[in-house]
Enzyme design. Structure first.
Site, mmCIF file in Angstrom:
data_model
loop_
_atom_site.group_PDB
_atom_site.id
_atom_site.type_symbol
_atom_site.label_atom_id
_atom_site.label_comp_id
_atom_site.label_asym_id
_atom_site.label_seq_id
_atom_site.Cartn_x
_atom_site.Cartn_y
_atom_site.Cartn_z
ATOM 1 C CG ASP A 91 37.240 35.311 34.625
ATOM 2 O OD1 ASP A 91 37.181 35.624 35.840
ATOM 3 O OD2 ASP A 91 37.973 35.906 33.816
ATOM 4 C CB ALA A 92 31.945 33.887 38.016
ATOM 5 C CE LYS A 93 38.093 39.033 37.024
ATOM 6 N NZ LYS A 93 37.821 38.459 35.687
ATOM 7 N NE ARG A 94 28.499 35.510 39.648
ATOM 8 C CZ ARG A 94 28.680 35.902 38.391
ATOM 9 N NH1 ARG A 94 29.695 36.664 38.060
ATOM 10 N NH2 ARG A 94 27.828 35.539 37.442
ATOM 11 C CG ASP B 96 35.904 40.923 34.854
ATOM 12 O OD1 ASP B 96 37.065 41.186 34.466
ATOM 13 O OD2 ASP B 96 35.454 39.777 34.899
#
Lengths: 272, 272
Positions: A91-94, B96
């Site tokens: 879960d990095a949301k890159r 996030d």
């Protein structure tokens, strides 16, 4: 891991639970702090206690990055200890320009052997496609997130439709249901329903039950498809269920409660 | 670092150059590979050769993350070698839910002593505000990026205004010009002009000149304000200008060419 293997695990375990390994060294049982790598030891204990009740683990990379190079070692050890039949999500949301997204993909798919990575859509196609170029790996694209700020931009009606719907519609051209999932927060079940309509076959990763207040029954009602099509994440409510010597049992008990609810949901929606 | 100190550096050096330390171990001079930490050694040499010609350095975190815990060590060493009067940007494009953004902020503002971090707006206010809670630190929010995919979502219109303008307008309520900048890609100078209209006093970080084709003259024409208000980034065209023993001189020459153009632009726009 492919979609069929993931669905096999879901049927086998009667569970679509994803456990978020958002491990904060300040919150783990104090007696573990004497270990050489307390975070990795804690995660290993959580995985031992829960891996037969869930189908996926999702470490949020922020929690590891915050500890620098030591944190990356903890992350490496954590991924190593997860049994191979479980789906693993970074879960990095890159998301960055093409050549840079390719490096992020290498990080999470090659350097670390994750099955999937979460990606933010703001920069568009060339920030997402490099992740989809890796065989048997998955992109989980942010569509509608579970936090209050999701209303700021994701729900703006651009050219007649909320932004999150534009994201889903465009992304359907980039990734098949066996390579692409969408994030759809549990706090707005009607939004889960609208994404399900646009993307009947894609898996949805659903954060926001437990601490954030979403309901598993509503999520299932709006989001389940004939192959389940859901991974529902719980983090804090499971991993910090206990803070003493019996933290493994407490975590197992919290996971078991959710797994049983999920079994009921699957029975109700899939077998009726 | 505060805005006044940044502007002082700009005036002192007649430069608004930011050098992107997007250091790929496969692209640095081969003779450096025998060093204990080739990436950090290369970065240190680039900083030595260019720090009097630029006002900021911007390592893109993807390039370090791709090497795992070793990469984080290189990043730590790189930040350490940058003189304190230079502005440092972690190009991380993070964002996030609140408690997680707070951890990312700690990573880049406390664990590593960066002045600024790039943040993606997709998840809204509570994904951005935790970064703004750190005194004297900066958020650089993606508005309009320089890549082709930027057209996919950033330019969709609501009530006649593209999404990137909604992002800028909302963000103006969250951060003053001494804490918040916007990313505005050089490949669409008219967009830089429209962001400058909305945010007359905020700095803009402009990627996309050099390898991506943007023009410094057009960027300056549309984006400069009375305190310069621009940081223009170049990465590959400077750091990989040479690949032999004389790579420092080549990098310096490339930076000097840009600095002189910038000096002309400042003279033309600020002193006329």
């Amino acid at each position: 891991m492919n979609r069929e293997d993931l669905y096999s695990q879901i049927r086998l375990k009667s569970s679509f639970l994803c456990i978020g390994l958002d491990t904060d060294i300040r919150k783990i049982p104090a007696f573990l702090l004497k270990e050489k790598n307390p975070v990795a030891t804690f995660n290993q204990a959580i995985v031992e206690a829960t891996h037969d009740l869930c189908v996926a683990y999702k470490p949020n990379i922020a929690f590891y990055e915050a500890m620098g190079s030591q944190g990356w070692k903890s992350l490496e050890k954590t991924v190593d200890c997860i049994p191979p039949e479980l789906f693993t999500i970074a879960d990095a949301k890159r998301g960055d320009i093409g050549n840079t997204s390719e490096l992020y993909a290498k990080t999470f798919f090659e350097y670390l052997p994750f099955d999937a990575v979460t990606v933010s859509p703001y920069m568009g196609a060339d920030s997402i496609l490099p992740f989809l170029a890796f065989p048997d790996k998955w992109v989980i694209l942010l569509a509608s997130t579970s936090n209050p700020g999701s209303l700021d931009f994701q729900h703006l009606k651009l050219e007649g439709k909320p932004l999150y719907q534009h994201v889903v519609e465009k992304a359907l051209k980039w990734g098949e249901p066996d390579r692409l999932m969408f994030v759809a927060g549990a706090t707005r079940p009607e939004v889960i329903g609208s994404i399900r309509k646009l993307a009947p076959d894609h898996f949805l990763l659903v954060p926001g039950i437990g601490a954030q207040g979403g309901s598993l029954a509503e999520v299932s009602q709006h989001g389940m498809n004939s192959s389940c099509g859901l991974l529902v994440n719980a983090s804090r409510s499971i991993i910090y269920a206990g803070s003493e010597k019996d933290f493994q049992q407490k975590a197992r008990k919290a996971a078991l409660t959710l797994q049983r609810e999920m079994e009921d949901m699957m029975h109700y929606h899939l077998l009726q």
